[in-house]
Design a protein around this motif. Structure first.
Motif, PDB file in Angstrom:
ATOM      1  N   VAL A   1      78.850   3.632  13.742  1.00  0.00           N
ATOM      2  CA  VAL A   1      79.030   3.309  12.328  1.00  0.00           C
ATOM      3  C   VAL A   1      77.803   2.533  11.862  1.00  0.00           C
ATOM      4  O   VAL A   1      77.511   1.451  12.393  1.00  0.00           O
ATOM      5  CB  VAL A   1      80.301   2.466  12.096  1.00  0.00           C
ATOM      6  N   GLU A   2      77.073   3.126  10.935  1.00  0.00           N
ATOM      7  CA  GLU A   2      75.849   2.514  10.397  1.00  0.00           C
ATOM      8  C   GLU A   2      74.912   2.069  11.524  1.00  0.00           C
ATOM      9  O   GLU A   2      74.365   0.961  11.510  1.00  0.00           O
ATOM     10  CB  GLU A   2      76.201   1.335   9.485  1.00  0.00           C
TER      11      GLU A   2
ATOM     12  N   ASN B   1      88.057   5.460   2.278  1.00  0.00           N
ATOM     13  CA  ASN B   1      87.090   6.501   2.627  1.00  0.00           C
ATOM     14  C   ASN B   1      86.010   5.858   3.490  1.00  0.00           C
ATOM     15  O   ASN B   1      85.438   4.826   3.119  1.00  0.00           O
ATOM     16  CB  ASN B   1      86.490   7.119   1.369  1.00  0.00           C
TER      17      ASN B   1
ATOM     18  N   SER C   1      82.759   6.470   6.590  1.00  0.00           N
ATOM     19  CA  SER C   1      81.794   7.368   7.232  1.00  0.00           C
ATOM     20  C   SER C   1      81.479   6.879   8.642  1.00  0.00           C
ATOM     21  O   SER C   1      81.300   5.677   8.867  1.00  0.00           O
ATOM     22  CB  SER C   1      80.504   7.444   6.409  1.00  0.00           C
ATOM     23  N   PHE C   2      81.408   7.825   9.583  1.00  0.00           N
ATOM     24  CA  PHE C   2      81.107   7.475  10.969  1.00  0.00           C
ATOM     25  C   PHE C   2      80.520   8.686  11.673  1.00  0.00           C
ATOM     26  O   PHE C   2      80.547   9.814  11.160  1.00  0.00           O
ATOM     27  CB  PHE C   2      82.366   6.985  11.701  1.00  0.00           C
ATOM     28  N   ASN C   3      79.967   8.443  12.862  1.00  0.00           N
ATOM     29  CA  ASN C   3      79.394   9.515  13.670  1.00  0.00           C
ATOM     30  C   ASN C   3      80.133   9.575  14.999  1.00  0.00           C
ATOM     31  O   ASN C   3      80.225   8.576  15.716  1.00  0.00           O
ATOM     32  CB  ASN C   3      77.897   9.280  13.907  1.00  0.00           C
TER      33      ASN C   3
ATOM     34  N   GLN D   1      78.256  14.174  15.380  1.00  0.00           N
ATOM     35  CA  GLN D   1      78.545  14.785  14.089  1.00  0.00           C
ATOM     36  C   GLN D   1      78.887  13.686  13.088  1.00  0.00           C
ATOM     37  O   GLN D   1      79.580  12.721  13.423  1.00  0.00           O
ATOM     38  CB  GLN D   1      79.717  15.767  14.197  1.00  0.00           C
ATOM     39  N   ASN D   2      78.412  13.863  11.871  1.00  0.00           N
ATOM     40  CA  ASN D   2      78.687  12.891  10.822  1.00  0.00           C
ATOM     41  C   ASN D   2      79.974  13.246  10.089  1.00  0.00           C
ATOM     42  O   ASN D   2      80.163  14.383   9.652  1.00  0.00           O
ATOM     43  CB  ASN D   2      77.523  12.839   9.825  1.00  0.00           C
ATOM     44  N   TYR D   3      80.846  12.275   9.976  1.00  0.00           N
ATOM     45  CA  TYR D   3      82.066  12.402   9.180  1.00  0.00           C
ATOM     46  C   TYR D   3      81.877  11.506   7.962  1.00  0.00           C
ATOM     47  O   TYR D   3      81.892  10.276   8.075  1.00  0.00           O
ATOM     48  CB  TYR D   3      83.288  11.982   9.997  1.00  0.00           C
ATOM     49  N   LEU D   4      81.657  12.128   6.815  1.00  0.00           N
ATOM     50  CA  LEU D   4      81.296  11.393   5.609  1.00  0.00           C
ATOM     51  C   LEU D   4      82.503  11.236   4.691  1.00  0.00           C
ATOM     52  O   LEU D   4      83.201  12.206   4.389  1.00  0.00           O
ATOM     53  CB  LEU D   4      80.165  12.115   4.875  1.00  0.00           C
ATOM     54  N   ASN D   5      82.738  10.004   4.278  1.00  0.00           N
ATOM     55  CA  ASN D   5      83.841   9.691   3.358  1.00  0.00           C
ATOM     56  C   ASN D   5      85.169  10.270   3.833  1.00  0.00           C
ATOM     57  O   ASN D   5      85.947  10.823   3.054  1.00  0.00           O
ATOM     58  CB  ASN D   5      83.515  10.198   1.949  1.00  0.00           C
ATOM     59  N   GLN D   6      85.407  10.144   5.129  1.00  0.00           N
ATOM     60  CA  GLN D   6      86.662  10.606   5.723  1.00  0.00           C
ATOM     61  C   GLN D   6      87.787   9.643   5.330  1.00  0.00           C
ATOM     62  O   GLN D   6      87.636   8.424   5.413  1.00  0.00           O
ATOM     63  CB  GLN D   6      86.521  10.638   7.250  1.00  0.00           C
TER      64      GLN D   6
END
Length: 376
Positions: A39-40, A88, A90-92, A96-101
């Motif tokens: 995360v970031e 919402n 975002s994490f990896n 893979q990037n999961y954006l605004n999940q």
């Protein structure tokens, strides 16, 4: 020219296979399968939880995020129904990037407070991340592999048992004493199999078991029934998982228990979980080694847990043979020795008194009592 062409084809095949394999190592910490999520740019520990329908993050680790919505009516059978905040996020994960999940947003700090290993849980990976893959969980290699459906051929799984799951959740048919029920395939539980005792009373009487009194626990996202109940822990039992018979198993049961298959049981198997098609493939690679002779209840008639919220060591489970203690009593000392202020050392503390006569000092309703009991 032909050799160059062949090399090129092999290279493409190799790179394709490398790209198709989405895998992540995991560690077993405090009984949970732990994976790493970014995360970031920072590394965080998440529980890999097939029992959670949605990914969740710890509001204590990621504070002050704007709430996007409220998710109503979260909870299981017999549990406390709750509404939970969602954000919402975002994490990896798996590179893979999961954006605004959309994820559940709640306080998970109790995981850390109860940990024996300074485990810092930042979140839970739920089934929403898994549902588009066939997820292989391998306890021997300590690896979780996400297979694309288009690349997966179940006929290549040699020695595996195929099990049909329920459609609403990954619940597995298990048969105990001739009675079938569906247990949630739940890697987010550090325990083994628990089940309701419906129609199991006669089977329990003939099996090796311990009976004890206990209250439900409020630990976890959902909370559970807190009524005092008679529980049974059954040892050396055969049971069927789908069409696979496994021997020498342990399970716990009461009228208020969930039907749940925790990671302490499922880590005996290599598993392929296909949520989309409601299938589970399992192959046993490890054996259960838990023995009744190692159980504090069996040897001294009670067990003790350190309550991190009340900061007290308390009687949590009580053998039906012991009449002068009550679940919820605060343990002050045994034979003059005070219990540890954590659960990591509690079993070692209690084990010192196996087979001994005990002078126990407890606190109940703000009164101190001294009780003498024999080991059971």
């Amino acid at each position: 020219m032909y050799k160059l062409f062949l090399f090129f084809i092999l290279f493409l095949s190799f790179t394709k296979n490398q790209a198709q394999e989405l895998s992540v190592p995991f560690e077993i910490i405090d009984g949970f399968p732990i994976v790493h999520v970014w995360v970031e740019g920072k590394n965080h520990q998440f529980v890999f939880d097939t029992g959670a329908y949605k990914t969740c993050i710890n509001s204590e680790v990621f504070p002050n995020l704007p709430i996007s919505k409220k998710i109503e009516n979260i909870g299981g059978i017999g549990s406390e129904r709750k509404s939970m905040n969602a954000v919402n996020f975002s994490f990896n994960f798996l590179n893979q990037n999961y954006l605004n999940q959309e994820v559940i947003y709640t306080d998970l700090s109790l995981f850390s407070k109860m940990s024996c290993t300074n485990l810092k849980i930042s979140g839970i990976i739920g089934r929403d991340v898994m549902e588009n893959y066939i997820v292989e969980i391998n306890p021997d290699s300590k690896k979780i592999i996400f297979h694309h459906h288009s690349d997966f051929n179940e006929s290549q799984l040699k020695g595996f048992t195929k099990i049909k799951l329920q459609k609403k959740s990954p619940a597995v048919p298990i048969k105990i004493g001739g009675e079938t029920r569906y247990a949630l395939f739940d890697t987010g539980s550090a325990y083994g199999i628990s089940t309701t005792n419906y129609k199991l009373e006669n089977y329990i009487k003939t099996a090796q078991h311990i009976s004890y009194k206990s209250k439900g626990s409020s630990i976890g996202i959902h909370g559970v029934n807190n009524d005092e109940d008679i529980h049974y822990k059954v040892y050396n039992s055969p049971l069927e998982v789908g069409n696979l018979t496994v021997k020498n198993q342990v399970f716990e049961t009461s009228k208020n228990d969930f039907n749940n298959m925790g990671f302490d049981f499922s880590k005996q198997f290599i598993s392929y979980l296909d949520l989309k098609n409601h299938k589970l493939f399992i192959k046993q690679v490890n054996q259960n080694t838990e023995s009744i002779n190692d159980n504090a209840l069996y040897n001294i008639g009670f067990s003790v847990g350190y309550n991190v919220e009340k900061e007290k060591s308390m009687i949590t489970r009580l053998s039906a043979k012991v009449e002068n203690l009550v679940p919820g009593d605060t343990l002050i000392s045994i034979n003059g020795e005070t219990p540890p202020t954590n659960n990591c050392e509690m079993y070692s503390f209690l084990r010192k008194f196996f087979g001994s006569k005990m002078k126990i000092v407890i606190e109940r309703n703000n009164e101190t009592k001294e009780i003498e009991i024999e080991s059971v």
